[in-house]
Design an enzyme around this catalytic site. Sequence first.
Site, PDB file in Angstrom:
ATOM      1  N   ASN A 241     -52.719  13.938  -4.871  1.00  0.00           N
ATOM      2  CA  ASN A 241     -51.674  14.797  -4.991  1.00  0.00           C
ATOM      3  C   ASN A 241     -51.922  16.134  -5.405  1.00  0.00           C
ATOM      4  O   ASN A 241     -53.222  16.414  -5.958  1.00  0.00           O
ATOM      5  CB  ASN A 241     -50.768  14.164  -6.143  1.00  0.00           C
ATOM      6  CG  ASN A 241     -51.338  14.341  -7.406  1.00  0.00           C
ATOM      7  OD1 ASN A 241     -51.449  15.319  -8.039  1.00  0.00           O
ATOM      8  ND2 ASN A 241     -51.722  13.103  -7.839  1.00  0.00           N
TER       9      ASN A 241
ATOM     10  N   ASN B  40     -51.066  18.287  -7.504  1.00  0.00           N
ATOM     11  CA  ASN B  40     -50.257  18.711  -8.785  1.00  0.00           C
ATOM     12  C   ASN B  40     -51.191  19.493  -9.863  1.00  0.00           C
ATOM     13  O   ASN B  40     -50.611  19.748 -10.766  1.00  0.00           O
ATOM     14  CB  ASN B  40     -49.326  17.554  -9.430  1.00  0.00           C
ATOM     15  CG  ASN B  40     -48.196  17.417  -8.742  1.00  0.00           C
ATOM     16  OD1 ASN B  40     -47.928  17.115  -7.531  1.00  0.00           O
ATOM     17  ND2 ASN B  40     -46.894  17.455  -9.177  1.00  0.00           N
ATOM     18  N   ASP B  41     -52.324  19.222  -9.420  1.00  0.00           N
ATOM     19  CA  ASP B  41     -53.428  19.680 -10.850  1.00  0.00           C
ATOM     20  C   ASP B  41     -53.915  20.957 -10.220  1.00  0.00           C
ATOM     21  O   ASP B  41     -55.248  21.059 -10.998  1.00  0.00           O
ATOM     22  CB  ASP B  41     -54.342  18.342 -10.984  1.00  0.00           C
ATOM     23  CG  ASP B  41     -53.681  17.425 -11.306  1.00  0.00           C
ATOM     24  OD1 ASP B  41     -52.741  17.277 -12.317  1.00  0.00           O
ATOM     25  OD2 ASP B  41     -54.023  16.162 -10.524  1.00  0.00           O
TER      26      ASP B  41
ATOM     27  N   CYS C 134     -43.792   8.624  -2.635  1.00  0.00           N
ATOM     28  CA  CYS C 134     -44.528   7.480  -3.207  1.00  0.00           C
ATOM     29  C   CYS C 134     -45.390   6.858  -2.117  1.00  0.00           C
ATOM     30  O   CYS C 134     -46.582   6.458  -2.293  1.00  0.00           O
ATOM     31  CB  CYS C 134     -43.853   6.678  -3.959  1.00  0.00           C
ATOM     32  SG  CYS C 134     -42.358   5.617  -3.507  1.00  0.00           S
TER      33      CYS C 134
ATOM     34  N   ASP D  72     -40.576   4.224 -17.691  1.00  0.00           N
ATOM     35  CA  ASP D  72     -40.269   4.305 -19.011  1.00  0.00           C
ATOM     36  C   ASP D  72     -41.373   5.510 -19.655  1.00  0.00           C
ATOM     37  O   ASP D  72     -42.552   5.542 -19.938  1.00  0.00           O
ATOM     38  CB  ASP D  72     -41.147   2.987 -19.832  1.00  0.00           C
ATOM     39  CG  ASP D  72     -41.176   3.130 -21.335  1.00  0.00           C
ATOM     40  OD1 ASP D  72     -40.085   3.760 -21.782  1.00  0.00           O
ATOM     41  OD2 ASP D  72     -41.734   2.370 -21.843  1.00  0.00           O
TER      42      ASP D  72
ATOM     43  N   ASP E  58     -40.974   7.555 -22.196  1.00  0.00           N
ATOM     44  CA  ASP E  58     -41.310   7.563 -23.786  1.00  0.00           C
ATOM     45  C   ASP E  58     -42.171   6.427 -24.399  1.00  0.00           C
ATOM     46  O   ASP E  58     -42.425   6.468 -25.485  1.00  0.00           O
ATOM     47  CB  ASP E  58     -40.007   7.872 -24.839  1.00  0.00           C
ATOM     48  CG  ASP E  58     -38.691   6.731 -24.620  1.00  0.00           C
ATOM     49  OD1 ASP E  58     -39.251   5.607 -23.712  1.00  0.00           O
ATOM     50  OD2 ASP E  58     -37.774   6.870 -25.113  1.00  0.00           O
TER      51      ASP E  58
ATOM     52  N   ASN F 139     -41.729   3.462 -25.164  1.00  0.00           N
ATOM     53  CA  ASN F 139     -41.376   2.207 -26.205  1.00  0.00           C
ATOM     54  C   ASN F 139     -41.117   0.824 -25.509  1.00  0.00           C
ATOM     55  O   ASN F 139     -40.524   0.052 -26.002  1.00  0.00           O
ATOM     56  CB  ASN F 139     -40.150   2.911 -26.662  1.00  0.00           C
ATOM     57  CG  ASN F 139     -39.103   3.135 -25.931  1.00  0.00           C
ATOM     58  OD1 ASN F 139     -38.941   2.747 -24.561  1.00  0.00           O
ATOM     59  ND2 ASN F 139     -37.714   3.441 -26.547  1.00  0.00           N
TER      60      ASN F 139
ATOM     61  N   SER G  91     -39.153   0.043 -23.142  1.00  0.00           N
ATOM     62  CA  SER G  91     -37.725  -0.123 -22.751  1.00  0.00           C
ATOM     63  C   SER G  91     -36.984   0.893 -21.858  1.00  0.00           C
ATOM     64  O   SER G  91     -37.601   2.122 -22.059  1.00  0.00           O
ATOM     65  CB  SER G  91     -36.902  -0.516 -24.115  1.00  0.00           C
ATOM     66  OG  SER G  91     -36.702   0.541 -24.743  1.00  0.00           O
TER      67      SER G  91
ATOM     68  N   ASP H 182     -35.530   8.277 -19.481  1.00  0.00           N
ATOM     69  CA  ASP H 182     -36.088   6.994 -18.625  1.00  0.00           C
ATOM     70  C   ASP H 182     -35.208   6.933 -17.381  1.00  0.00           C
ATOM     71  O   ASP H 182     -34.221   7.495 -17.550  1.00  0.00           O
ATOM     72  CB  ASP H 182     -35.961   5.726 -19.419  1.00  0.00           C
ATOM     73  CG  ASP H 182     -36.721   5.641 -20.794  1.00  0.00           C
ATOM     74  OD1 ASP H 182     -37.937   6.456 -20.836  1.00  0.00           O
ATOM     75  OD2 ASP H 182     -36.366   4.996 -21.562  1.00  0.00           O
TER      76      ASP H 182
ATOM     77  N   HIS I 187     -40.651   1.821  -5.531  1.00  0.00           N
ATOM     78  CA  HIS I 187     -41.887   2.550  -5.875  1.00  0.00           C
ATOM     79  C   HIS I 187     -43.234   1.827  -5.041  1.00  0.00           C
ATOM     80  O   HIS I 187     -43.117   0.617  -5.167  1.00  0.00           O
ATOM     81  CB  HIS I 187     -42.264   2.884  -7.413  1.00  0.00           C
ATOM     82  CG  HIS I 187     -43.349   3.735  -7.486  1.00  0.00           C
ATOM     83  ND1 HIS I 187     -43.472   4.985  -7.028  1.00  0.00           N
ATOM     84  CD2 HIS I 187     -44.505   3.412  -8.278  1.00  0.00           C
ATOM     85  CE1 HIS I 187     -44.573   5.458  -7.366  1.00  0.00           C
ATOM     86  NE2 HIS I 187     -45.269   4.619  -8.059  1.00  0.00           N
TER      87      HIS I 187
ATOM     88  N   ASP J 140     -52.441   4.720  -8.945  1.00  0.00           N
ATOM     89  CA  ASP J 140     -51.180   5.373  -8.406  1.00  0.00           C
ATOM     90  C   ASP J 140     -51.560   6.402  -8.380  1.00  0.00           C
ATOM     91  O   ASP J 140     -51.601   7.489  -9.371  1.00  0.00           O
ATOM     92  CB  ASP J 140     -50.009   4.979  -9.457  1.00  0.00           C
ATOM     93  CG  ASP J 140     -48.533   5.251  -8.901  1.00  0.00           C
ATOM     94  OD1 ASP J 140     -48.574   6.141  -8.040  1.00  0.00           O
ATOM     95  OD2 ASP J 140     -47.604   4.684  -9.592  1.00  0.00           O
TER      96      ASP J 140
END
Length: 226
Positions: free
Chosen positions: A87, A89-90, A136, A165, A167, A169, A171, A188, A194, A217
Amino acid sequence: WFSGDDVYIANENERQEYVLNENGIIFVGNARYIEARAWYYGQFQDLLNICLTMLDLSLYYRQDPAMDVSRRGDPKYVGRVISSMINGNDNDNGVLLGKWQGSFHSHENPSRWDGSVVILKKWRQDNYRPVQYGQCWVFAGVMCTVLRCLGIPTRLVSNFNSAHDVDRNLSIDKYYDSSGRSLNISKDSTWDYHVWNESWFVRPDLGRSYNGWQVLDATPQEQSKG
């Protein structure tokens, strides 16, 4: 094929499939309608110099050339470098620029790609500027080509109703007001599908029980180690 190599696969059928096969199928869509897309990996189509240039353009090489070259026999390290370089993006002259919304009229719609060779050769022809655009399954298809070209057994994995996910956590959070109306405040998300890669190699850093298929990935979602 050498039993002492970090990427050795004992099963001949798997070597044929995950190292030598230049054609494959990528599964996309959603859980109720799964579509099979043909993809031409073409890892033996005069791409080796492009793949080696990819290593030389990486931020890893530019920051410490001696360290980078000394670690190119480690598939774990090479996998991380390539996943970053697929990718763009960097700011590292990566291969593909991702786009998921808006118009694609001025560049290639991601859904029109059907193989890696044309993407990698366009990247070289454009003086290593990111090709527009990828999503993807395109990132995963090109990553598979490059790693197979470099001798690392690699396959694609598709997942449907794929949770993201943000953050961390463990969930997927959804918020509602006192009237039961959904509040759009969670970062989220759940995607229809994907696609990512798995590569086969041993893990001396973790122990023998972790040898085998390792997740990689290349889709730019969140930064890794900065």
